[in-house]
Design a protein around this motif. Structure first.
Motif, mmCIF file in Angstrom:
data_model
loop_
_atom_site.group_PDB
_atom_site.id
_atom_site.type_symbol
_atom_site.label_atom_id
_atom_site.label_comp_id
_atom_site.label_asym_id
_atom_site.label_seq_id
_atom_site.Cartn_x
_atom_site.Cartn_y
_atom_site.Cartn_z
ATOM 1 N N ASP A 59 0.956 -1.201 -0.042
ATOM 2 C CA ASP A 59 0.058 -0.066 -0.198
ATOM 3 C C ASP A 59 0.855 1.153 -0.007
ATOM 4 O OD1 ASP A 59 -1.870 2.155 0.468
ATOM 5 O OD2 ASP A 59 -2.754 1.254 2.153
ATOM 6 N N LEU A 60 0.978 1.985 -1.339
ATOM 7 C CA LEU A 60 1.764 2.963 -1.178
ATOM 8 C C LEU A 60 1.450 4.265 -0.591
ATOM 9 C CD1 LEU A 60 2.944 2.597 -4.914
ATOM 10 C CD2 LEU A 60 4.288 1.888 -2.756
ATOM 11 N N ALA A 61 0.132 4.076 0.012
ATOM 12 C CA ALA A 61 -0.221 5.344 0.765
ATOM 13 C C ALA A 61 0.421 5.260 2.230
ATOM 14 C CB ALA A 61 -1.772 5.382 0.692
ATOM 15 N N SER A 62 1.226 4.261 2.639
ATOM 16 C CA SER A 62 1.696 4.056 3.857
ATOM 17 C C SER A 62 2.951 4.373 3.835
ATOM 18 C CB SER A 62 1.074 2.572 4.505
ATOM 19 O OG SER A 62 1.832 1.542 3.893
ATOM 20 N N ALA A 63 3.735 4.666 4.875
ATOM 21 C CA ALA A 63 5.262 4.608 4.893
ATOM 22 C C ALA A 63 5.659 3.204 4.793
ATOM 23 C CB ALA A 63 5.816 5.315 6.201
ATOM 24 N N GLU A 64 4.965 2.242 5.463
ATOM 25 C CA GLU A 64 5.562 0.922 5.443
ATOM 26 C C GLU A 64 5.330 0.118 4.237
ATOM 27 O OE1 GLU A 64 4.185 2.138 9.258
ATOM 28 O OE2 GLU A 64 3.003 2.129 7.493
ATOM 29 N N GLY A 65 4.492 0.644 3.479
ATOM 30 C CA GLY A 65 4.398 0.121 2.049
ATOM 31 C C GLY A 65 5.577 0.681 1.072
ATOM 32 N N CYS A 66 5.509 1.891 1.107
ATOM 33 C CA CYS A 66 6.790 2.452 0.506
ATOM 34 C C CYS A 66 8.028 2.077 1.063
ATOM 35 C CB CYS A 66 6.879 3.844 0.773
ATOM 36 S SG CYS A 66 5.551 4.974 -0.324
ATOM 37 N N ALA A 67 8.388 1.782 2.184
ATOM 38 C CA ALA A 67 9.708 1.179 2.694
ATOM 39 C C ALA A 67 10.020 -0.124 2.239
ATOM 40 C CB ALA A 67 9.616 1.324 4.060
ATOM 41 N N PHE A 93 -13.012 19.501 -3.196
ATOM 42 C CA PHE A 93 -11.677 19.540 -2.160
ATOM 43 C C PHE A 93 -12.509 19.788 -0.826
ATOM 44 C CE2 PHE A 93 -8.864 22.124 0.391
ATOM 45 C CZ PHE A 93 -7.998 21.170 0.807
ATOM 46 N N HIS A 94 -13.146 20.584 -0.608
ATOM 47 C CA HIS A 94 -13.710 20.753 1.001
ATOM 48 C C HIS A 94 -14.789 19.766 1.464
ATOM 49 C CE1 HIS A 94 -16.757 22.678 -1.631
ATOM 50 N NE2 HIS A 94 -17.566 22.677 -0.750
ATOM 51 N N GLU A 95 -15.341 19.107 0.248
ATOM 52 C CA GLU A 95 -16.141 18.151 0.692
ATOM 53 C C GLU A 95 -15.678 16.504 1.091
ATOM 54 O OE1 GLU A 95 -20.298 19.889 -1.695
ATOM 55 O OE2 GLU A 95 -18.963 18.460 -2.530
ATOM 56 N N ALA A 96 -14.441 16.533 0.325
ATOM 57 C CA ALA A 96 -13.719 15.072 0.362
ATOM 58 C C ALA A 96 -13.189 14.949 2.136
ATOM 59 C CB ALA A 96 -12.748 15.089 -0.495
ATOM 60 N N SER A 97 -13.208 13.778 2.473
ATOM 61 C CA SER A 97 -12.659 13.590 3.762
ATOM 62 C C SER A 97 -11.127 13.942 3.766
ATOM 63 C CB SER A 97 -12.784 12.140 4.244
ATOM 64 O OG SER A 97 -12.027 11.307 3.429
ATOM 65 N N LEU A 98 -10.607 14.437 4.794
ATOM 66 C CA LEU A 98 -9.285 14.589 5.123
ATOM 67 C C LEU A 98 -8.371 13.550 4.888
ATOM 68 C CD1 LEU A 98 -6.715 16.797 5.522
ATOM 69 C CD2 LEU A 98 -7.306 16.273 7.857
ATOM 70 N N ASP A 99 -8.756 12.401 5.323
ATOM 71 C CA ASP A 99 -8.003 11.084 5.119
ATOM 72 C C ASP A 99 -7.958 10.598 3.732
ATOM 73 O OD1 ASP A 99 -7.807 10.952 8.002
ATOM 74 O OD2 ASP A 99 -9.296 9.163 8.245
ATOM 75 N N LEU A 100 -9.160 10.784 3.142
ATOM 76 C CA LEU A 100 -8.855 10.477 1.509
ATOM 77 C C LEU A 100 -7.935 11.391 0.790
ATOM 78 C CD1 LEU A 100 -9.558 8.888 -0.915
ATOM 79 C CD2 LEU A 100 -11.944 10.231 -1.190
ATOM 80 N N VAL A 101 -8.241 12.796 0.996
ATOM 81 C CA VAL A 101 -7.265 13.594 0.404
ATOM 82 C C VAL A 101 -5.581 13.227 0.620
ATOM 83 C CG1 VAL A 101 -6.533 16.140 0.364
ATOM 84 C CG2 VAL A 101 -9.038 15.456 0.234
ATOM 85 N N GLN A 102 -5.514 12.978 1.957
ATOM 86 C CA GLN A 102 -4.086 12.706 2.450
ATOM 87 C C GLN A 102 -3.672 11.575 1.854
ATOM 88 O OE1 GLN A 102 -1.885 14.672 4.647
ATOM 89 N NE2 GLN A 102 -0.526 13.308 3.594
ATOM 90 N N ARG A 103 -4.439 10.557 1.614
ATOM 91 C CA ARG A 103 -4.279 9.371 0.994
ATOM 92 C C ARG A 103 -3.900 9.546 -0.437
ATOM 93 N NH1 ARG A 103 -4.329 3.834 1.775
ATOM 94 N NH2 ARG A 103 -4.892 2.770 -0.088
ATOM 95 N N GLN A 104 -4.470 10.518 -1.325
ATOM 96 C CA GLN A 104 -4.314 10.744 -2.611
ATOM 97 C C GLN A 104 -2.783 11.359 -2.630
ATOM 98 O OE1 GLN A 104 -6.126 14.288 -4.369
ATOM 99 N NE2 GLN A 104 -6.684 12.988 -5.972
ATOM 100 N N LEU A 105 -2.554 12.295 -1.617
ATOM 101 C CA LEU A 105 -1.323 13.031 -1.782
ATOM 102 C C LEU A 105 -0.293 11.911 -1.775
ATOM 103 C CD1 LEU A 105 0.150 15.785 -1.767
ATOM 104 C CD2 LEU A 105 -0.192 15.744 0.834
ATOM 105 N N ASP A 106 -0.344 11.079 -0.564
ATOM 106 C CA ASP A 106 0.618 9.980 -0.428
ATOM 107 C C ASP A 106 0.873 9.249 -1.400
ATOM 108 O OD1 ASP A 106 1.040 10.985 2.156
ATOM 109 O OD2 ASP A 106 -0.458 9.443 3.261
ATOM 110 N N VAL A 107 -0.162 8.887 -2.138
ATOM 111 C CA VAL A 107 -0.082 8.071 -3.458
ATOM 112 C C VAL A 107 0.519 8.576 -4.735
ATOM 113 C CG1 VAL A 107 -1.104 6.425 -5.173
ATOM 114 C CG2 VAL A 107 -1.568 6.152 -2.550
ATOM 115 N N ASN A 108 -0.194 9.591 -4.936
ATOM 116 C CA ASN A 108 0.333 10.400 -6.141
ATOM 117 C C ASN A 108 1.420 11.199 -6.225
ATOM 118 O OD1 ASN A 108 -2.389 9.606 -6.628
ATOM 119 N ND2 ASN A 108 -3.197 11.395 -7.437
ATOM 120 N N VAL A 109 1.970 11.753 -5.015
ATOM 121 C CA VAL A 109 3.111 12.501 -4.755
ATOM 122 C C VAL A 109 4.257 12.107 -3.976
ATOM 123 C CG1 VAL A 109 3.869 14.742 -4.000
ATOM 124 C CG2 VAL A 109 1.826 14.621 -5.218
#
Length: 254
Positions: A59-67, A93-109
């Motif tokens: 899971d590339l949204a997690s530090a463990e998955g990336c590692a 953006f303002h309607e999406a859950s913060l967890d989902l937005v953060q997950r997107q940032l973690d995977v996409n960036v």
């Protein structure tokens, strides 16, 4: 034999990259969250092309998955990395859950940054290698989806920057910027497919043009003449017009 890593490998552009690279005789390491689909694809590639294909669930949204993937990249001395994994979001953006937005940032960036860093370090040390970071034509827009467009803009700019840094080291880095492509991406994001049918490309075409551009040494690859013209037009338009185009496409997808 070169070892190639492909993230987001279970379908669409990622799966097509996996097939194309295995057909060229490379050992392929497939990365995604769905272990069952990865194993099925690995078995198919091995049977069809006679090359080694390995499943690496992560899971590339997690530090463990990336590692986990970073460790395998370094140990395998990867010669090719395709950063294809990505997430889209249906809500504004303002309607999406913060967890989902953060997950997107973690995977996409974040995952793109981390995996590219490890891969490029090894490639520079060996004097050869290639990284393809899958961005999007959406990265040239604004207003299509605030976080997605911004992330893909970063991927393109980041890839150009790294490509410039390693230009004399025998390493190629390319941003692949496809337009609308027939994959599972929109279905997973829960959005409609915007735009007329002629704008939609097959993932096979996207990958074929990407690999041809990589061999030519291109730093930014935009598959198809229609999208090359579109990107060129965006460069010439005022930013207000670019935002208007993005907003119109955003309305069509909801």
């Amino acid at each position: 034999m070169v070892t190639a890593f492909v993230t987001g490998a279970t379908s669409g552009i990622g799966a097509c990259f996996a097939h194309a690279l295995a057909a060229e005789g490379h050992e392929v390491v497939l990365v995604a969250r769905d272990a069952a689909r990865l194993k099925t694809l690995a078995a198919e590639l091995s049977a069809r092309y006679g090359s080694t294909a390995l499943a690496l669930p992560a899971d590339l949204a997690s530090a463990e998955g990336c590692a986990l993937v970073e460790e395998r990249l370094a140990a395998s001395q990867a010669g090719i990395l395709v950063n294809n994994a990505g997430i889209g979001i249906a809500d504004r953006f303002h309607e999406a859950s913060l967890d989902l937005v953060q997950r997107q940032l973690d995977v996409n960036v974040t995952a793109v940054l981390r995996l590219t860093r490890v891969a490029v370090a090894g490639m520079v040390a060996r004097g050869e290698g290639a990284v393809v970071n899958v961005s999007s034509v959406a990265g040239f827009l604004s207003g299509y989806e605030a976080t997605y467009s911004a992330g893909k803009n970063w991927v393109t700019s980041f890839s150009e920057g790294v490509a410039a840094e390693v230009r004399g080291d025998g390493v190629r880095v390319m941003a692949l910027c496809p337009g609308f492509t027939r994959t599972e991406f929109h279905d997973r994001a829960g959005v409609r497919r915007p735009g007329p049918g002629f704008l939609w490309l097959s993932p096979e075409r996207v990958v074929a043009e990407a690999l041809a551009d990589l061999r030519r040494g291109k730093v930014v690859s935009v598959p198809s003449l229609r999208y090359k013209a579109f990107v060129l037009a965006l460069d010439l338009l005022p930013r207000a017009a670019v935002r208007a185009i993005g907003q119109r496409l955003a309305r069509e997808r909801l």
